[in-house]
Structure formats: structure tokens, C-alpha cells
Write an enzyme that holds these catalytic residues in place. Sequence first.
Site: not given
Length: 324
Positions: A112, A251, A281
Site C-alpha cells: 500500500c 492512503h 482500499n
Amino acid sequence: MRGRIAGTGSYVPERVLTNAELERMVATSDTWIFERTGIRERRIAAPGETCSDLGTRAAERALEAAGVAAADLDLILVATCTGDAPLPSTACLIQQRLGAVRAAACDLSAACCGFVYALGVGDAFVKTGSRHVLVIGAEVMSMLMDWTDRGTCILFGDGAGAVVLSPSEGERGILSSHLHSDGNLWDLICVPGGGSRIPPSEKMLAEGLQYMKMKGNETFKVAVKTLEEVAREALSANQLAVEDLDLYVPHQANLRIITAVAERLGLPMEKVVLNMDRYGNTSAASIPLALDEAVRGGRVKAGSLVMIEAFGSGLTWASAVIRW
Ligand code: UT7
């Protein structure tokens, strides 16, 4: 000369997977998912739609926005953990599709955090003479989902975002990158099988080791702590106060993580870019996707001071400060 973001682009697959649909797949509810994560729906790649398909679409839009021809790119970096195949790199497949004949191309693996890492690497290349660098975050996270595991399958989605970095003559550009990792925490988020440790086999597939395993609650706590630290590190390195920031693009993992970090930093939520309600996500794609929406939505203007930051498997965490 430092790198400046000359153009942004993004792309998401058409298929929308709602919380209501997930209610029919695992023991969960729209209320639980929304209250605990801020996610309402996510996009899922169509069968046969690959990471390079998503990345190419996002890249084309970023190149168009930057007014840079693919043939003028020196380097293509693709941050991904869900590339088309182990070999070749997804970056080379995107290079071919774009016709970026002069560019070096490779993938970067930092989960990520991948986009923030790749942006830092791309900026280093611009500083040492590269003219145009294409940085892409592209993911088909749905391929790593165990659709019987409610702890993970409600969180992730597919998508891509891209930026073109070009040399900056003045004050504009990437002012700093701070990249960190702690391999002691590798088992907070991992995909155990499919690599050299547990190669693909019928047994591996039967045990579901090709899917992501996550210790969600522990990850949550580490995320809040490291995101606050790396934000403060970036502000202090640039001699900035939190009030100087015009926009914060974190994020998009969990609204509660973002709210907690913003609160600890004293950053008002009006300055925070959020889109996890629509995309969940999307790992390395999450920041460039949110950034592109903010740019196209008029929230980022020439001169804006923007902070991006992420955390992810590894464990990795990172931030960058950008004068737009
Ligand atoms: O990019 C990095 C990727 N990783 C992350 O972003 C992970 C960060 N962590 C999180 O976002 C949160 O930890 C989660 C959303 C994954 C979980 O939220 P939580 O508030 O930490 O919940 P929990 O794991 O502590 O579980 C609380 C309860 C448990 O039930 P009991 O033991 O209290 O009866 C879980 O079994 O919630 C249950 N639960 C669910 N219930 C309904 C866990 N997942 C679900 C679900 N639906 N999807």
C-alpha cells in the site's frame, strides 16, 4: 532540479461491489462496514481485466494532462503487488501499450506504500537527470481476496492512478520523501503462498495460501502511530507547521485511521481528501487515485502545499510533501 507533478490520471473498473452484496457473501452488514471503515462500495476488475489494463488507462490520462508524449518518457515505475504475472514486470507491459520506446521500466513492491516509495524513487531519477518519469500505482486487489474472510474481503478494491514527474525550475515539486520499513512486522499483512517460500501447488491452493491474511486490529494501531510520526518528520524536515498544509491525501485504508491521525496532528478534516467510500482500499493505487480526483475537482491549485502518506505490508510507511 526536483521532480514536479506535471499531470495526474486515474482509472477504475466499471463493476461496483456494494456492502449490500457483501452481506450476502459473508457474515457482515453495511452498517458494520461503513461505521468501522468508511467504505460503502468498491470496484472490481472484470474477468480478464488486468493490472496493466488499469495502469495503462490511468497513465494515458496522466500523460494527456501533463502534455507529455509517451515516447519522451525516460522511466516507468509501477507500484503494485498484483501485477499481471511474476514475469515480465507490469511496467514493461504498460511501456509496450503506451509506446514509450525510450523508457526503462520496472515494478516496485512496497504494497500500500508503493506509490509513495515510487514517487520518491522517481524524484531521485529526475534529480539526477531524467526528464520525464511516469509513476503508476495499479492494483487488482480482488485477486488476493478470500471471499469467505470478512476481516479482509470488505476492505479492498481495484483501481489505478498515475502521475508524470518532470523537472521543476522553481519552488514547485516534491519537497521531501520519507520512506520507512520494519520487516519485524512482516506477518501483520501477508500473502503466504505463491512465491519461492511456498510455491504454487494444489496443496497451497487448497489451504488458501494465495489469499491475503491480515491482523487488522494490530495493523490499525501501528498505522495510526507510524502515520503521525512520518507526517511530523516531513513537516519538521521542511520547517512547516501543520497549518501550512492545504491538502492531506492519505492512503484510503480506513476512515477511522485517517480521522485519528488528523486529530493527533490537529489537521481539520476539510483539508483531508477521502474517497474510500466509493473505492475502498486500492493499495498502491489509493493515493494517486485520490490525488487525481482532488486535482480534477479543483481542490489542488498551483502553489498548493500537499502532503501524501501511506502505510502497508512490510511493514512500510512513508510520506511526501509536494508544492503543486
Ligand atoms: O493498507 C493497509 C491494509 N490494512 C488495513 O488498513 C487494516 C487496518 N485495520 C482495520 O481497518 C480494522 O482493524 C478492521 C476494519 C479490519 C477491523 O476493525 P476493528 O475495529 O479493528 O475490528 P476487530 O478486528 O477488533 O473486530 C471487532 C469485531 C470482532 O468480533 P468480536 O470478537 O468482538 O465478537 C470481529 O469478529 O468485529 C468482528 N468483525 C466483523 N463484523 C462484521 C470483523 N470483521 C467484520 C465484518 N463484519 N466485516
